[in-house]
Design a protein around this motif. Sequence first.
Motif, short mmCIF file in Angstrom:
data_model
loop_
_atom_site.label_atom_id
_atom_site.label_comp_id
_atom_site.label_asym_id
_atom_site.label_seq_id
_atom_site.Cartn_x
_atom_site.Cartn_y
_atom_site.Cartn_z
N PHE A 1 8.18 3.02 -0.73
CA PHE A 1 6.82 3.22 -1.21
C PHE A 1 6.04 4.01 -0.16
O PHE A 1 6.16 3.77 1.04
N SER A 2 5.26 4.97 -0.66
CA SER A 2 4.53 5.89 0.20
C SER A 2 3.05 5.89 -0.17
O SER A 2 2.68 5.56 -1.30
N SER A 3 2.22 6.29 0.79
CA SER A 3 0.80 6.44 0.48
C SER A 3 0.58 7.45 -0.65
O SER A 3 -0.47 7.45 -1.29
N GLN A 4 1.57 8.31 -0.90
CA GLN A 4 1.49 9.23 -2.03
C GLN A 4 1.42 8.49 -3.36
O GLN A 4 0.95 9.05 -4.36
N ASP A 5 1.87 7.25 -3.38
CA ASP A 5 1.93 6.49 -4.63
C ASP A 5 0.61 5.84 -5.00
O ASP A 5 0.46 5.32 -6.11
N VAL A 6 -0.35 5.82 -4.07
CA VAL A 6 -1.62 5.14 -4.30
C VAL A 6 -2.78 6.07 -3.94
O VAL A 6 -2.59 7.11 -3.32
N GLY A 7 -3.97 5.67 -4.31
CA GLY A 7 -5.13 6.52 -4.08
C GLY A 7 -5.60 6.56 -2.64
O GLY A 7 -6.12 7.57 -2.16
N ARG A 8 -5.44 5.46 -1.93
CA ARG A 8 -5.95 5.37 -0.56
C ARG A 8 -4.85 4.87 0.37
O ARG A 8 -4.12 3.94 0.03
N GLY A 9 -4.77 5.47 1.55
CA GLY A 9 -3.81 5.02 2.53
C GLY A 9 -4.38 3.92 3.41
O GLY A 9 -5.51 3.47 3.24
N LYS A 10 -3.59 3.46 4.36
CA LYS A 10 -4.05 2.45 5.32
C LYS A 10 -5.27 3.00 6.07
O LYS A 10 -5.33 4.19 6.34
N PRO A 11 -6.28 2.17 6.34
CA PRO A 11 -6.31 0.71 6.36
C PRO A 11 -6.64 0.03 5.02
O PRO A 11 -6.82 -1.18 4.99
N ALA A 12 -6.77 0.80 3.93
CA ALA A 12 -6.94 0.16 2.63
C ALA A 12 -5.66 -0.63 2.29
O ALA A 12 -4.56 -0.24 2.69
N PRO A 13 -5.78 -1.71 1.56
CA PRO A 13 -4.61 -2.55 1.26
C PRO A 13 -3.75 -2.03 0.11
O PRO A 13 -2.70 -2.62 -0.19
N ASP A 14 -4.17 -0.94 -0.52
CA ASP A 14 -3.56 -0.49 -1.77
C ASP A 14 -2.04 -0.33 -1.70
O ASP A 14 -1.32 -0.74 -2.61
#
Length: 214
Positions: free
Chosen positions: A135-148
């Motif tokens: 799983f990559s930050s590409q898969d979600v709208g926001r990267g760390k430090p967001a918990p997404d």
Amino acid sequence: MRYDLVIFDNDGVLVDSEPISNKLLAGYLTELGHPTSYEDFLRDYMGAAMHRVHDLVEERTGRRLPEDFDDVFHGRVFAAFERELEPVAGALAVLEKLAADGVPYCVASSGSHERIRVGHRKTGLDRWFDDGRIFSSQDVGRGKPAPDLFLYAAERMGVEPARCVVVEDSPLGVRAAVAAGMDVCGFTAMTPGDRLADATQLFSDMGKLVDLLV
């Protein structure tokens, strides 16, 4: 095993990529007129998705990075990975133990899918991670430090957040895991423990990780 899912960060936790990519990024930003030391990078960008680099540079200077910034940077990183990248000492043994015990695990990284796969192929970690475990930050709208990202990984793996533990080496990653309601093992091989103080527990030797999970 007291957790139903172990979620690994990738860079600095599974593959020893942080020194390589951090120096390259600091050098490239400096080359473009944004003086950045290795220490600056560790403080501001370690564990972050690329959009944070763009956002902070524009916020601080009012100037946007070139449109091909990510492509040029990743080209340099991948070339360096092919020459230098190694797995983090002890990481393979941890994965072997988890697999032998039937403990679900995955990787959730701020890096792109391509970056994860390039690093895993070079270090031999690809045998432990099929597509369903990456799983990559590409898969979600926001990267760390967001918990997404961590919440997304847990959902896809079918595990409640409270039953997950995250293995992280960056302050941004620890903040993201805590925000997701997960326990965190903070890896202090590169990052001083006081910068990971919000982690559930700290460790400096990857070979000792399994002992913390039982």
